[in-house]
Every structure is written in structure tokens, then in C-alpha cells.
Design a protein around this motif. Structure first.
Motif, PDB file in Angstrom:
ATOM      1  N   VAL A 339      16.437  85.535   6.595  1.00  0.00           N
ATOM      2  CA  VAL A 339      17.356  84.995   5.425  1.00  0.00           C
ATOM      3  C   VAL A 339      16.811  84.288   4.389  1.00  0.00           C
ATOM      4  CG1 VAL A 339      18.610  82.304   5.908  1.00  0.00           C
ATOM      5  CG2 VAL A 339      17.897  84.491   8.161  1.00  0.00           C
ATOM      6  N   ILE A 340      15.873  83.333   3.840  1.00  0.00           N
ATOM      7  CA  ILE A 340      15.754  83.679   2.650  1.00  0.00           C
ATOM      8  C   ILE A 340      15.615  84.029   2.043  1.00  0.00           C
ATOM      9  CG2 ILE A 340      14.082  81.332   1.346  1.00  0.00           C
ATOM     10  CD1 ILE A 340      16.817  79.936   3.515  1.00  0.00           C
ATOM     11  N   ILE A 341      14.328  84.812   2.424  1.00  0.00           N
ATOM     12  CA  ILE A 341      13.091  86.014   1.542  1.00  0.00           C
ATOM     13  C   ILE A 341      13.634  87.224   1.906  1.00  0.00           C
ATOM     14  CG2 ILE A 341      10.705  86.042   0.566  1.00  0.00           C
ATOM     15  CD1 ILE A 341      10.398  83.287   1.053  1.00  0.00           C
ATOM     16  N   ALA A 342      14.358  87.749   2.169  1.00  0.00           N
ATOM     17  CA  ALA A 342      14.376  89.843   2.639  1.00  0.00           C
ATOM     18  C   ALA A 342      13.699  90.545   1.714  1.00  0.00           C
ATOM     19  CB  ALA A 342      15.954  90.043   2.112  1.00  0.00           C
ATOM     20  N   THR A 343      13.080  91.031   1.986  1.00  0.00           N
ATOM     21  CA  THR A 343      11.493  92.167   2.246  1.00  0.00           C
ATOM     22  C   THR A 343      12.349  93.641   2.367  1.00  0.00           C
ATOM     23  OG1 THR A 343      10.131  92.249   4.133  1.00  0.00           O
ATOM     24  CG2 THR A 343      10.069  90.125   2.621  1.00  0.00           C
ATOM     25  N   GLY A 344      13.012  94.201   3.315  1.00  0.00           N
ATOM     26  CA  GLY A 344      13.579  94.863   4.101  1.00  0.00           C
ATOM     27  C   GLY A 344      12.107  95.554   5.221  1.00  0.00           C
ATOM     28  N   THR A 345      11.179  94.952   5.358  1.00  0.00           N
ATOM     29  CA  THR A 345       9.973  95.916   5.900  1.00  0.00           C
ATOM     30  C   THR A 345      10.419  94.839   7.581  1.00  0.00           C
ATOM     31  OG1 THR A 345       9.044  93.677   5.278  1.00  0.00           O
ATOM     32  CG2 THR A 345       8.801  95.635   3.872  1.00  0.00           C
ATOM     33  N   PRO A 346       9.376  95.922   8.393  1.00  0.00           N
ATOM     34  CA  PRO A 346       9.349  95.746   9.568  1.00  0.00           C
ATOM     35  C   PRO A 346       9.452  93.841  10.084  1.00  0.00           C
ATOM     36  CG  PRO A 346       8.639  97.269   9.644  1.00  0.00           C
ATOM     37  CD  PRO A 346       8.791  97.021   7.855  1.00  0.00           C
ATOM     38  N   ASN A 347       8.415  93.667   9.868  1.00  0.00           N
ATOM     39  CA  ASN A 347       7.984  92.073  10.231  1.00  0.00           C
ATOM     40  C   ASN A 347       9.041  90.999   9.202  1.00  0.00           C
ATOM     41  OD1 ASN A 347       6.548  92.687  12.304  1.00  0.00           O
ATOM     42  ND2 ASN A 347       5.158  93.989  10.758  1.00  0.00           N
ATOM     43  N   GLY A 348       9.866  91.389   8.113  1.00  0.00           N
ATOM     44  CA  GLY A 348      10.239  90.814   7.742  1.00  0.00           C
ATOM     45  C   GLY A 348       8.630  89.807   6.896  1.00  0.00           C
ATOM     46  N   PHE A 349       9.271  88.446   6.516  1.00  0.00           N
ATOM     47  CA  PHE A 349       7.967  88.138   5.016  1.00  0.00           C
ATOM     48  C   PHE A 349       7.959  87.085   6.278  1.00  0.00           C
ATOM     49  CE2 PHE A 349       7.613  84.239   2.650  1.00  0.00           C
ATOM     50  CZ  PHE A 349       6.932  84.411   1.535  1.00  0.00           C
ATOM     51  N   LYS A 350       6.966  87.578   6.285  1.00  0.00           N
ATOM     52  CA  LYS A 350       5.307  86.450   7.496  1.00  0.00           C
ATOM     53  C   LYS A 350       3.998  86.105   6.612  1.00  0.00           C
ATOM     54  CE  LYS A 350       7.309  87.638  12.158  1.00  0.00           C
ATOM     55  NZ  LYS A 350       6.933  88.046  13.273  1.00  0.00           N
ATOM     56  N   THR A 351       4.299  85.465   5.529  1.00  0.00           N
ATOM     57  CA  THR A 351       3.054  85.358   5.223  1.00  0.00           C
ATOM     58  C   THR A 351       2.466  84.028   4.651  1.00  0.00           C
ATOM     59  OG1 THR A 351       4.274  86.802   3.664  1.00  0.00           O
ATOM     60  CG2 THR A 351       2.334  85.078   2.293  1.00  0.00           C
ATOM     61  N   TRP A 352       0.670  83.853   5.032  1.00  0.00           N
ATOM     62  CA  TRP A 352       0.171  82.477   4.963  1.00  0.00           C
ATOM     63  C   TRP A 352       0.501  82.754   3.614  1.00  0.00           C
ATOM     64  CZ3 TRP A 352      -1.626  79.482   8.159  1.00  0.00           C
ATOM     65  CH2 TRP A 352      -1.810  80.113   9.546  1.00  0.00           C
ATOM     66  N   GLY A 353      -0.501  81.818   2.860  1.00  0.00           N
ATOM     67  CA  GLY A 353      -0.598  81.527   1.617  1.00  0.00           C
ATOM     68  C   GLY A 353      -1.924  79.771   1.583  1.00  0.00           C
ATOM     69  N   TYR A 354      -3.189  80.812   0.039  1.00  0.00           N
ATOM     70  CA  TYR A 354      -4.106  79.806   0.149  1.00  0.00           C
ATOM     71  C   TYR A 354      -3.877  79.212  -1.481  1.00  0.00           C
ATOM     72  CZ  TYR A 354      -4.996  82.113   4.586  1.00  0.00           C
ATOM     73  OH  TYR A 354      -4.883  82.623   6.084  1.00  0.00           O
ATOM     74  N   SER A 355      -4.449  78.079  -1.685  1.00  0.00           N
ATOM     75  CA  SER A 355      -4.841  77.752  -2.682  1.00  0.00           C
ATOM     76  C   SER A 355      -5.648  76.650  -3.151  1.00  0.00           C
ATOM     77  CB  SER A 355      -3.557  77.139  -4.074  1.00  0.00           C
ATOM     78  OG  SER A 355      -3.081  75.995  -3.542  1.00  0.00           O
ATOM     79  N   LEU A 356      -6.332  76.633  -4.410  1.00  0.00           N
ATOM     80  CA  LEU A 356      -7.571  75.915  -4.429  1.00  0.00           C
ATOM     81  C   LEU A 356      -6.727  75.318  -5.936  1.00  0.00           C
ATOM     82  CD1 LEU A 356      -9.397  73.964  -3.673  1.00  0.00           C
ATOM     83  CD2 LEU A 356     -11.166  75.618  -4.431  1.00  0.00           C
ATOM     84  N   ASN A 357      -7.322  73.823  -6.511  1.00  0.00           N
ATOM     85  CA  ASN A 357      -7.100  73.829  -7.377  1.00  0.00           C
ATOM     86  C   ASN A 357      -7.596  72.541  -7.745  1.00  0.00           C
ATOM     87  OD1 ASN A 357      -4.616  72.025  -6.202  1.00  0.00           O
ATOM     88  ND2 ASN A 357      -4.709  71.058  -8.196  1.00  0.00           N
TER      89      ASN A 357
END
Length: 403
Positions: A339-357
């Protein structure tokens, strides 16, 4: 706004709302923009995204005409992408350019305020404006804020404001200096940074409650989307029982599609800011939204006939001293149907993010930051050196000055 079919190589850019069946065409506007001076105006009280008050609202407590400014230069190194790749992944709109020194956001702002009247105008340049405003009319891409307001009551804090204003949906804004992390969370990058319309705002006399209702031109649109009759509606309820806790619930109801598709969007944003001025502080956020399936795709009931996306995020900050702060972030974004982030892949956009600043205040108005970030996706959606990758790693540094 143009629509077409997008796959991996062309993530959605402006408007940030794309469906697998009905995707936006990537819009890239390269170097442009003259930096002009700002005219008179005023700051809207700290309802713009909560983290963005220290720079934008400098003039709100002063009467008369004041001018402020902000400049953030940055360098991002994407370790995953090929050396020739000049852009970060398409679902990002801040700190977008790869392996080059650039300006993320710079603006000059004029603010006017009196007892019953307020207005502001802020003119912007930078890669944030280049990518996030690419769908807007050319003359409006450099407008960070342009609004006017009038106080409707002599005794109550009740204001009517109209124009283009920074979004009150979410705890992050495009002004990196005022956010706890150098780069934005995925949920912030893919919900409105700015809104256009009219809003009615009421603050209680004890300062604990803010109630807001607005009529908007759409989901981050200055001009209404062609084919959409609108309008869209949005609300905010914010509760601050004391200086150590802020609770917020913001909503959006409308559409980011032409009327012919009959795709109603319902979106909720929740967050809590805990102990913001203490040594250890935290932000907990959660976004959830749904778009009804377009005409001809089956059941029309909400739930059974809707595409749903959601995103939780947690940020913890530790103040080593007044000048040094460290923050870590964990986030997840699930948009199976694109809906918001299109990938055209089987699972769509399912992403973890990690950051340290790491943040270092060289001066009260000069901030140096460095942040390492990694994304880990269910499918291989990131540009790699030889083929697509499930992970993406980057290092970003920035120097921000406000005046």
C-alpha cells in the motif's frame, strides 16, 4: 500525480502511497532550487510533529516579526549498494544521496505573532525537498511552511490556522536536529511530513490537553490529487500530565487514490514520549493504517476487504552530559500488500530496522551527529553489489546549525 507499475528498482517517492496493483511512478527531480528569503509569518504552537519544536517554534513566544534559519549538511555511505549508486532505498526521503556531501534541509523562516494573529512562511532547499515534494507543483516545492492563523476567543487558547503546515502526525519531523535520531524511522518517512488545509486547535488552560481537528487536501498533498474530490479529515488528541510524559493519538481519514477506485484510507498514529529531559528517556510509537481494496477486487467490508500496514518503533536515549547523547532504535514495518511501499516480491515489505547514533552539541545551536543503521528484510529488496540483498547497512554523519 502520475500512476503506473513499479518494481524493485523504482520505489515510490512523493505522496508515499502505493499499491501493488496501482503504483506511483518514481519521480526524480535532480538539482534545482534557488534559495530565497522568507517573509513575514508565524509559528504554529508545538503541534507540529512533537520532536520538531525547538527550531521551528523559536518565535512563538515573541510578539512581532522574527526570523530564524536552519541548515543541515550530511554524508551517507551505503555499504551494501554498488559504488555507482547515488541514492538510498526508495522508501527514504531524508539523507537520500549516497556517498556525497549534500544538504538535507535548509530553510529561512519569517514569523509574525500578536495576541490574536499569527502567520509564518518558510522557504526550503535540500535533498529532502527535492525527493519528498517531487509530486508538487514546481513553485511549491520550496515551501516548507506557509500559513496564517487567528485566535477565535479572547479568553480561550482556540486558533484557526489555514495553509501549508508541518504535520502533527508522528513524533519526528524533517528537522533532524530536533529528533532523537539522525535519520528518520520508516514509519515517519512513509507518513505525512506536511499537510495542507485548515485546522482548529484548542489547548486547555492547564497545558495538559491539546485537541485538534482539520480538513485537508489529502495525504501529504498541497494540491488535491487529480480525480479525488476529497476532502480528507484528520484529528489529534495529545495529553501531557506532566513534563515527563506525552501521550498522543493522531488520525487520518480520506484517500490517496482517485474517487473511481473507492479506496478509503483510515490511519492511526500513537506514541508516548517518556522522561524526555531525564538521563534515560524513551519514545514508543505505533502506526496502523488500512486502504480499502480497489473496485473489483472482492469483499468490500473493512478488514475483509482492506489492505493493512503497521509499524512499531522504540527509541531509547541516554544523556551522557548536556553536550553528549546516545540513542538506539529498533523498528519494524509490515506492508505485505504494498500500500505504502511496493516491492513486487512475494512477502511485500516486511523489514526490521536497527540504528545507533552519537550526538555532540559543539555549541547550543550547532550539532554534530553520526549514526549507523541496518535494515533486515524478509525478501531481497535492497540493491546489492552484484544482486539484490535482504540487508542494507549504512553510516550517516551530519552537521546542523540553527539560528
Amino acid at each position: 500525480m502520475n500512476y503506473g507499475t513499479e518494481q524493485l528498482a523504482g520505489w515510490p517517492l512523493p505522496g508515499r502511497s502505493v499499491q501493488v496493483e496501482y503504483n506511483k511512478t518514481t519521480m526524480k527531480n535532480k538539482a534545482y532550487i534557488l534559495f530565497t528569503t522568507a517573509c513575514s509569518a508565524l509559528v504554529i504552537p508545538s503541534l507540529a510533529q512533537t520532536a520538531a519544536d525547538s527550531t521551528v517554534n523559536v518565535a512563538s513566544s515573541q510578539t512581532g516579526l522574527t526570523f530564524t534559519g536552519y541548515v543541515e549538511a550530511y554524508y551517507t555511505h551505503d555499504f551494501t549498494a554498488p559504488k555507482t549508486s547515488q541514492e538510498r532505498p526508495g522508501f527514504l526521503y531524508n539523507h537520500k544521496r549516497n556517498r556525497e556531501v549534500n544538504v538535507n534541509l535548509a530553510f529561512l523562516k519569517g514569523a509574525y505573532t500578536s495576541e490574536r494573529v499569527r502567520a509564518n512562511l518558510a522557504i526550503q532547499v535540500g535533498t529532502y525537498a527535492q525527493y519528498n515534494y517531487a509530486a508538487e507543483q514546481p513553485l511549491l516545492r520550496n515551501v516548507f511552511e506557509a500559513n496564517a492563523g487567528v485566535k477565535l476567543s479572547k479568553t480561550k487558547d482556540l486558533w484557526l490556522d489555514a495553509g501549508i503546515f508541518t504535520s502533527y502526525i508522528g513524533f519526528e519531523s524533517a528537522i533532524s536536529k530536533d529528533c532523537w535520531t539522525l535519520t528518520r524511522s520508516i514509519l515517519a518517512e512513509n507518513s505525512p511530513y506536511y499537510l495542507s488545509g485548515a485546522k482548529l486547535t484548542y489547548n486547555t488552560s492547564n497545558g495538559k490537553w491539546t485537541l485538534l481537528g482539520s480538513v485537508l487536501n489529502g495525504w501529504q498533498h498541497i494540491a488535491r490529487l487529480p480525480g479525488y474530490s476529497g476532502p480528507s479529515l484528520s484529528t489529534q488528541v495529545q495529553y501531557r500530565p506532566n513534563a515527563n510524559l506525552t501521550l498522543n493519538w493522531s488520525t487520518f481519514m480520506g484517500s490517496d487514490r482517485p474517487d473511481s477506485l473507492k479506496q478509503t484510507r483510515v490511519f492511526n498514529n500513537f506514541y508516548a514520549i517518556i522522561n524526555p529531559n531525564r538521563k534515560v528517556s524513551a519514545i514508543l510509537g505505533f502506526d496502523i493504517g488500512s486502504d480499502r481494496k480497489p473496485v473489483g477486487t472482492g469483499d468490500r467490508r473493512i478488514g475483509a476487504g482492506s489492505y493493512v500496514w503497521y509499524s512499531p518503533v522504540a527509541i531509547v536515549r541516554y544523556a551522557v552530559s548536556d553536550a553528549v547523547k546516545v540513542a538506539g532504535r529498533v523498528e519494524y514495518y509490515d506492508d505485505k500488500n504494498g500500500v505504502i511501499i511496493a516491492t513486487g516480491t512475494p512477502n511485500g515489505f516486511k523489514t526490521w530496522g536497527y540504528s545507533l547514533n552519537f550526538d555532540y552539541f559543539i555549541l547550543p545551536n550547532a550539532l554534530f551527529r553520526i549514526e549507523g543503521k541496518m535494515y533486515d528484510s524478509r525478501d531481497a529488496i535492497f540493491e546489492g553489489k552484484s544482486n539484490l540483498s535482504k540487508t542494507n547497512a549504512s553510516l550517516t554523519t551530519s552537521l546542523a546549525v540553527s539560528f
